[in-house]
Motif scaffolding. Sequence first.
Motif, PDB file in Angstrom:
ATOM      1  N   ALA A  96     -13.615 -48.737 -24.467  1.00  0.00           N
ATOM      2  CA  ALA A  96     -13.849 -47.571 -23.605  1.00  0.00           C
ATOM      3  C   ALA A  96     -12.904 -46.429 -23.940  1.00  0.00           C
ATOM      4  CB  ALA A  96     -13.693 -47.963 -22.133  1.00  0.00           C
ATOM      5  N   SER A  97     -11.710 -46.758 -24.423  1.00  0.00           N
ATOM      6  CA  SER A  97     -10.728 -45.719 -24.710  1.00  0.00           C
ATOM      7  C   SER A  97     -11.156 -44.806 -25.850  1.00  0.00           C
ATOM      8  CB  SER A  97      -9.365 -46.340 -25.019  1.00  0.00           C
ATOM      9  OG  SER A  97      -9.401 -47.046 -26.242  1.00  0.00           O
ATOM     10  N   THR A  98     -12.094 -45.259 -26.666  1.00  0.00           N
ATOM     11  CA  THR A  98     -12.560 -44.430 -27.783  1.00  0.00           C
ATOM     12  C   THR A  98     -14.059 -44.148 -27.715  1.00  0.00           C
ATOM     13  OG1 THR A  98     -12.896 -46.404 -29.157  1.00  0.00           O
ATOM     14  CG2 THR A  98     -10.751 -45.292 -29.330  1.00  0.00           C
ATOM     15  N   ALA A  99     -14.678 -44.527 -26.589  1.00  0.00           N
ATOM     16  CA  ALA A  99     -16.129 -44.364 -26.448  1.00  0.00           C
ATOM     17  C   ALA A  99     -16.494 -42.910 -26.169  1.00  0.00           C
ATOM     18  CB  ALA A  99     -16.651 -45.253 -25.328  1.00  0.00           C
ATOM     19  N   GLY A 100     -17.744 -42.594 -26.409  1.00  0.00           N
ATOM     20  CA  GLY A 100     -18.237 -41.251 -26.106  1.00  0.00           C
ATOM     21  C   GLY A 100     -18.222 -40.975 -24.620  1.00  0.00           C
ATOM     22  N   ASP A 101     -18.678 -41.915 -23.822  1.00  0.00           N
ATOM     23  CA  ASP A 101     -18.663 -41.778 -22.365  1.00  0.00           C
ATOM     24  C   ASP A 101     -17.542 -42.658 -21.830  1.00  0.00           C
ATOM     25  OD1 ASP A 101     -19.092 -41.628 -19.652  1.00  0.00           O
ATOM     26  OD2 ASP A 101     -21.264 -41.886 -19.771  1.00  0.00           O
ATOM     27  N   VAL A 102     -16.337 -42.100 -21.823  1.00  0.00           N
ATOM     28  CA  VAL A 102     -15.142 -42.850 -21.442  1.00  0.00           C
ATOM     29  C   VAL A 102     -15.246 -43.364 -20.006  1.00  0.00           C
ATOM     30  CG1 VAL A 102     -12.645 -42.682 -21.108  1.00  0.00           C
ATOM     31  CG2 VAL A 102     -13.711 -41.628 -23.099  1.00  0.00           C
ATOM     32  N   ARG A 107     -15.489 -47.840 -16.288  1.00  0.00           N
ATOM     33  CA  ARG A 107     -16.048 -48.477 -15.090  1.00  0.00           C
ATOM     34  C   ARG A 107     -16.620 -49.863 -15.424  1.00  0.00           C
ATOM     35  NH1 ARG A 107     -17.200 -45.506 -10.412  1.00  0.00           N
ATOM     36  NH2 ARG A 107     -16.232 -43.476 -10.489  1.00  0.00           N
ATOM     37  N   TRP A 108     -17.268 -49.991 -16.563  1.00  0.00           N
ATOM     38  CA  TRP A 108     -17.824 -51.295 -16.932  1.00  0.00           C
ATOM     39  C   TRP A 108     -16.698 -52.295 -17.184  1.00  0.00           C
ATOM     40  CZ3 TRP A 108     -21.159 -54.523 -15.922  1.00  0.00           C
ATOM     41  CH2 TRP A 108     -21.445 -55.621 -16.737  1.00  0.00           C
ATOM     42  N   ALA A 109     -15.615 -51.864 -17.822  1.00  0.00           N
ATOM     43  CA  ALA A 109     -14.460 -52.745 -18.032  1.00  0.00           C
ATOM     44  C   ALA A 109     -13.892 -53.195 -16.689  1.00  0.00           C
ATOM     45  CB  ALA A 109     -13.387 -52.042 -18.864  1.00  0.00           C
ATOM     46  N   LEU A 110     -13.851 -52.290 -15.701  1.00  0.00           N
ATOM     47  CA  LEU A 110     -13.353 -52.647 -14.375  1.00  0.00           C
ATOM     48  C   LEU A 110     -14.280 -53.627 -13.663  1.00  0.00           C
ATOM     49  CD1 LEU A 110     -11.862 -49.388 -12.843  1.00  0.00           C
ATOM     50  CD2 LEU A 110     -10.668 -51.398 -13.718  1.00  0.00           C
ATOM     51  N   VAL A 111     -15.579 -53.465 -13.837  1.00  0.00           N
ATOM     52  CA  VAL A 111     -16.527 -54.411 -13.229  1.00  0.00           C
ATOM     53  C   VAL A 111     -16.271 -55.821 -13.768  1.00  0.00           C
ATOM     54  CG1 VAL A 111     -18.965 -55.102 -13.158  1.00  0.00           C
ATOM     55  CG2 VAL A 111     -18.330 -52.730 -12.680  1.00  0.00           C
ATOM     56  N   VAL A 112     -16.143 -55.938 -15.076  1.00  0.00           N
ATOM     57  CA  VAL A 112     -15.908 -57.255 -15.686  1.00  0.00           C
ATOM     58  C   VAL A 112     -14.544 -57.796 -15.268  1.00  0.00           C
ATOM     59  CG1 VAL A 112     -15.716 -58.527 -17.865  1.00  0.00           C
ATOM     60  CG2 VAL A 112     -17.487 -56.774 -17.587  1.00  0.00           C
ATOM     61  N   SER A 113     -13.536 -56.924 -15.203  1.00  0.00           N
ATOM     62  CA  SER A 113     -12.206 -57.349 -14.772  1.00  0.00           C
ATOM     63  C   SER A 113     -12.218 -57.813 -13.318  1.00  0.00           C
ATOM     64  CB  SER A 113     -11.208 -56.196 -14.954  1.00  0.00           C
ATOM     65  OG  SER A 113      -9.929 -56.585 -14.534  1.00  0.00           O
ATOM     66  N   GLY A 114     -12.900 -57.090 -12.442  1.00  0.00           N
ATOM     67  CA  GLY A 114     -12.998 -57.502 -11.048  1.00  0.00           C
ATOM     68  C   GLY A 114     -13.703 -58.839 -10.906  1.00  0.00           C
ATOM     69  N   PHE A 115     -14.745 -59.035 -11.699  1.00  0.00           N
ATOM     70  CA  PHE A 115     -15.455 -60.315 -11.703  1.00  0.00           C
ATOM     71  C   PHE A 115     -14.493 -61.425 -12.123  1.00  0.00           C
ATOM     72  CE2 PHE A 115     -18.201 -63.597 -13.499  1.00  0.00           C
ATOM     73  CZ  PHE A 115     -19.216 -63.681 -12.563  1.00  0.00           C
TER      74      PHE A 115
END
Length: 199
Positions: A96-102, A107-115
């Motif tokens: 995500a740190s280098t993605a086009g839509d950061v 947010r997707w990384a946070l969803v997986v982390s929360g899970f």
Amino acid sequence: AQRGRAQLFCFQDPALARHYGELTAYGGNYAAEPEDIPTDFDTMSARLAKLSDWSHIKNLLHRAKLALKDGTHFQPHAEEQWLHYHQRALALAKQASTAGDVDKGFRWALVVSGFADHFLQDAFSAGHNGTDRMTTIPSLQKVYHDAFCCWGRFLADGRGETWFALGDGGLDKFCNRDGRQRVIAAAAESVRSVLWHFI
């Protein structure tokens, strides 16, 4: 770029901490996989409130179906589940740190982390320790879970440290203060590592 990512994390969404707490509640109990969780946090909050309403038979059936397969919420499997999804969240945060839509990637990384952190927090519950739920008779599983969540027990970590802990519903009770501090510290370290991979 790093400063922008830090600002995205720290300032853009003031409700992020509340949403992250909801993600850990949603994960595992209401969703079988991270992909089952809405990435729009307001939608997720509304759905969590609806799913938490036990007056609807549909919600009871959904929870019962997940409960039949919830052995991964109990030791020794809870740590394995946490590690699996945590490593996935770390990789997603880095991407995500280098993605086009950061923002979307973060947010997707946070969803997986929360899970993932749902399983980590379960690992600190007294009723989720001491028996392998996957190999125990279901009626005994529930008795064991409920009894130790209520009465508590001593837990130990890999370093040999021991502490008294209660279980589900006992987080804020005085006799669980050491268990509470430990689960909060572990969860904070978990999400902090995801954030550092992002920043």
